[in-house]
Design a protein around this motif. Structure first.
Motif, PDB file in Angstrom:
ATOM      1  N   THR A  76       3.809  13.550  -6.466  1.00 11.51           N
ATOM      2  CA  THR A  76       2.463  12.986  -6.608  1.00 11.51           C
ATOM      3  C   THR A  76       2.260  12.388  -7.991  1.00 11.51           C
ATOM      4  O   THR A  76       1.793  11.255  -8.126  1.00 11.51           O
ATOM      5  CB  THR A  76       1.409  14.078  -6.330  1.00 11.51           C
ATOM      6  N   ILE A  77       2.626  13.124  -9.016  1.00 10.57           N
ATOM      7  CA  ILE A  77       2.437  12.632 -10.390  1.00 10.57           C
ATOM      8  C   ILE A  77       3.269  11.388 -10.629  1.00 10.57           C
ATOM      9  O   ILE A  77       2.786  10.406 -11.198  1.00 10.57           O
ATOM     10  CB  ILE A  77       2.791  13.741 -11.404  1.00 10.57           C
ATOM     11  N   LYS A  78       4.518  11.414 -10.199  1.00 15.31           N
ATOM     12  CA  LYS A  78       5.400  10.263 -10.395  1.00 15.31           C
ATOM     13  C   LYS A  78       4.825   9.013  -9.738  1.00 15.31           C
ATOM     14  O   LYS A  78       4.814   7.931 -10.328  1.00 15.31           O
ATOM     15  CB  LYS A  78       6.784  10.564  -9.827  1.00 15.31           C
ATOM     16  N   LYS A  79       4.328   9.170  -8.530  1.00 14.22           N
ATOM     17  CA  LYS A  79       3.754   8.043  -7.789  1.00 14.22           C
ATOM     18  C   LYS A  79       2.606   7.402  -8.571  1.00 14.22           C
ATOM     19  O   LYS A  79       2.548   6.186  -8.724  1.00 14.22           O
ATOM     20  CB  LYS A  79       3.238   8.548  -6.433  1.00 14.22           C
ATOM     21  N   PHE A  80       1.705   8.229  -9.103  1.00 15.92           N
ATOM     22  CA  PHE A  80       0.537   7.694  -9.795  1.00 15.92           C
ATOM     23  C   PHE A  80       0.851   7.253 -11.228  1.00 15.92           C
ATOM     24  O   PHE A  80       0.182   6.368 -11.763  1.00 15.92           O
ATOM     25  CB  PHE A  80      -0.616   8.692  -9.740  1.00 15.92           C
ATOM     26  N   LEU A  81       1.882   7.847 -11.842  1.00 12.47           N
ATOM     27  CA  LEU A  81       2.324   7.376 -13.163  1.00 12.47           C
ATOM     28  C   LEU A  81       2.908   5.966 -13.059  1.00 12.47           C
ATOM     29  O   LEU A  81       2.652   5.117 -13.915  1.00 12.47           O
ATOM     30  CB  LEU A  81       3.371   8.320 -13.753  1.00 12.47           C
ATOM     31  N   GLU A  82       3.702   5.735 -12.012  1.00  9.39           N
ATOM     32  CA  GLU A  82       4.313   4.414 -11.819  1.00  9.39           C
ATOM     33  C   GLU A  82       3.268   3.319 -11.621  1.00  9.39           C
ATOM     34  O   GLU A  82       3.475   2.190 -12.037  1.00  9.39           O
ATOM     35  CB  GLU A  82       5.270   4.441 -10.622  1.00  9.39           C
ATOM     36  N   GLU A  83       2.162   3.672 -11.019  1.00 11.72           N
ATOM     37  CA  GLU A  83       1.072   2.702 -10.797  1.00 11.72           C
ATOM     38  C   GLU A  83       0.100   2.643 -11.975  1.00 11.72           C
ATOM     39  O   GLU A  83      -0.887   1.918 -11.922  1.00 11.72           O
ATOM     40  CB  GLU A  83       0.304   3.064  -9.517  1.00 11.72           C
ATOM     41  N   GLU A  84       0.367   3.447 -13.005  1.00  9.75           N
ATOM     42  CA  GLU A  84      -0.478   3.545 -14.197  1.00  9.75           C
ATOM     43  C   GLU A  84      -1.905   3.981 -13.865  1.00  9.75           C
ATOM     44  O   GLU A  84      -2.866   3.584 -14.510  1.00  9.75           O
ATOM     45  CB  GLU A  84      -0.476   2.232 -14.972  1.00  9.75           C
ATOM     46  N   VAL A  85      -2.025   4.814 -12.845  1.00 10.67           N
ATOM     47  CA  VAL A  85      -3.319   5.360 -12.440  1.00 10.67           C
ATOM     48  C   VAL A  85      -3.651   6.573 -13.303  1.00 10.67           C
ATOM     49  O   VAL A  85      -4.811   6.850 -13.582  1.00 10.67           O
ATOM     50  CB  VAL A  85      -3.287   5.743 -10.932  1.00 10.67           C
ATOM     51  N   VAL A  86      -2.608   7.283 -13.755  1.00 12.68           N
ATOM     52  CA  VAL A  86      -2.792   8.483 -14.567  1.00 12.68           C
ATOM     53  C   VAL A  86      -1.905   8.428 -15.803  1.00 12.68           C
ATOM     54  O   VAL A  86      -0.969   7.637 -15.877  1.00 12.68           O
ATOM     55  CB  VAL A  86      -2.448   9.763 -13.764  1.00 12.68           C
ATOM     56  N   GLU A  87      -2.227   9.278 -16.768  1.00 11.73           N
ATOM     57  CA  GLU A  87      -1.370   9.490 -17.933  1.00 11.73           C
ATOM     58  C   GLU A  87      -1.078  10.983 -18.006  1.00 11.73           C
ATOM     59  O   GLU A  87      -1.953  11.800 -17.748  1.00 11.73           O
ATOM     60  CB  GLU A  87      -2.029   9.077 -19.252  1.00 11.73           C
ATOM     61  N   MET A  98       0.839  -1.182   0.000  1.00 13.87           N
ATOM     62  CA  MET A  98       0.000   0.000   0.000  1.00 13.87           C
ATOM     63  C   MET A  98       0.880   1.240   0.000  1.00 13.87           C
ATOM     64  O   MET A  98       1.858   1.322   0.718  1.00 13.87           O
ATOM     65  CB  MET A  98      -0.919  -0.035   1.224  1.00 13.87           C
ATOM     66  N   MET A  99       0.523   2.195  -0.821  1.00 13.83           N
ATOM     67  CA  MET A  99       1.255   3.451  -0.924  1.00 13.83           C
ATOM     68  C   MET A  99       1.018   4.314   0.308  1.00 13.83           C
ATOM     69  O   MET A  99      -0.025   4.227   0.937  1.00 13.83           O
ATOM     70  CB  MET A  99       0.736   4.250  -2.116  1.00 13.83           C
ATOM     71  N   LYS A 100       1.978   5.180   0.587  1.00 13.17           N
ATOM     72  CA  LYS A 100       1.792   6.185   1.623  1.00 13.17           C
ATOM     73  C   LYS A 100       1.183   7.409   0.954  1.00 13.17           C
ATOM     74  O   LYS A 100       1.693   7.888  -0.056  1.00 13.17           O
ATOM     75  CB  LYS A 100       3.131   6.549   2.266  1.00 13.17           C
ATOM     76  N   PHE A 101       0.074   7.894   1.490  1.00 15.54           N
ATOM     77  CA  PHE A 101      -0.612   9.035   0.891  1.00 15.54           C
ATOM     78  C   PHE A 101      -0.349  10.303   1.684  1.00 15.54           C
ATOM     79  O   PHE A 101      -0.476  10.327   2.903  1.00 15.54           O
ATOM     80  CB  PHE A 101      -2.128   8.791   0.836  1.00 15.54           C
ATOM     81  N   TYR A 102       0.013  11.340   0.954  1.00 15.00           N
ATOM     82  CA  TYR A 102       0.146  12.673   1.531  1.00 15.00           C
ATOM     83  C   TYR A 102      -1.149  13.429   1.229  1.00 15.00           C
ATOM     84  O   TYR A 102      -1.923  13.031   0.360  1.00 15.00           O
ATOM     85  CB  TYR A 102       1.337  13.413   0.913  1.00 15.00           C
ATOM     86  N   SER A 103      -1.364  14.533   1.903  1.00 10.22           N
ATOM     87  CA  SER A 103      -2.607  15.290   1.697  1.00 10.22           C
ATOM     88  C   SER A 103      -2.746  15.732   0.238  1.00 10.22           C
ATOM     89  O   SER A 103      -3.844  15.715  -0.313  1.00 10.22           O
ATOM     90  CB  SER A 103      -2.682  16.482   2.645  1.00 10.22           C
ATOM     91  N   GLU A 104      -1.624  16.100  -0.399  1.00  9.49           N
ATOM     92  CA  GLU A 104      -1.704  16.524  -1.796  1.00  9.49           C
ATOM     93  C   GLU A 104      -2.091  15.371  -2.720  1.00  9.49           C
ATOM     94  O   GLU A 104      -2.774  15.572  -3.718  1.00  9.49           O
ATOM     95  CB  GLU A 104      -0.412  17.187  -2.275  1.00  9.49           C
ATOM     96  N   ASP A 105      -1.703  14.145  -2.355  1.00  7.90           N
ATOM     97  CA  ASP A 105      -2.093  12.973  -3.147  1.00  7.90           C
ATOM     98  C   ASP A 105      -3.601  12.798  -3.128  1.00  7.90           C
ATOM     99  O   ASP A 105      -4.228  12.540  -4.154  1.00  7.90           O
ATOM    100  CB  ASP A 105      -1.447  11.701  -2.593  1.00  7.90           C
TER     101      ASP A 105
END
Length: 120
Positions: free
Chosen positions: A40-51, A1-8
């Motif tokens: 934030t972007i890098k984290k979600f790009l690595e998980e393929e959640v965003v493009e 499970m990822m660690k979430f920051y408020s900005e995430d």
């Protein structure tokens, strides 16, 4: 499970609602530093959640499923709000609602009282 920051979490909420986020407008709205936004972007790009497409980030179909699967951790998690806790050394005795607060003069700036007593 990822660690979430408020900005995430704010980023995921905005993406889930709008499906696409302009990075500059998001940065401006939430007053995030470039480093926070990049992390934030890098984290979600690595998980393929965003493009990422130029200055816009879009939610992928996998991302929508991921948000739904992780909605409890993202949105219902009661995080410890360390910034709301008063440090023990700063706590004082509580006073009644009809009582007056009387500061400890020994802890206050003595120059203030000199000026008051001198009539300045």
């Amino acid at each position: 499970m990822m660690k979430f920051y408020s900005e995430d979490i704010e980023f995921v909420k905005e993406l889930f609602e709008k499906k696409q986020v302009n990075l500059y407008l998001f940065h401006e709205k939430y007053l995030l530093s470039p480093a926070q936004l990049a992390r934030t972007i890098k984290k979600f790009l690595e998980e393929e959640v965003v493009e990422l497409n130029n200055d816009k980030v879009s939610l992928t179909p996998k991302g929508e499923r991921w948000i739904i699967c992780n909605r409890k951790a993202l949105f219902l998690n009661e995080k410890k709000k360390y910034w709301k806790e008063v440090p023990v050394e700063m706590k004082q005795e509580s006073i009644g609602i009809n009582e007056f607060y009387k500061p400890n003069r020994n802890k206050l700036d003595t120059e203030l009282f000199k000026n008051i007593e001198d009539g300045k």
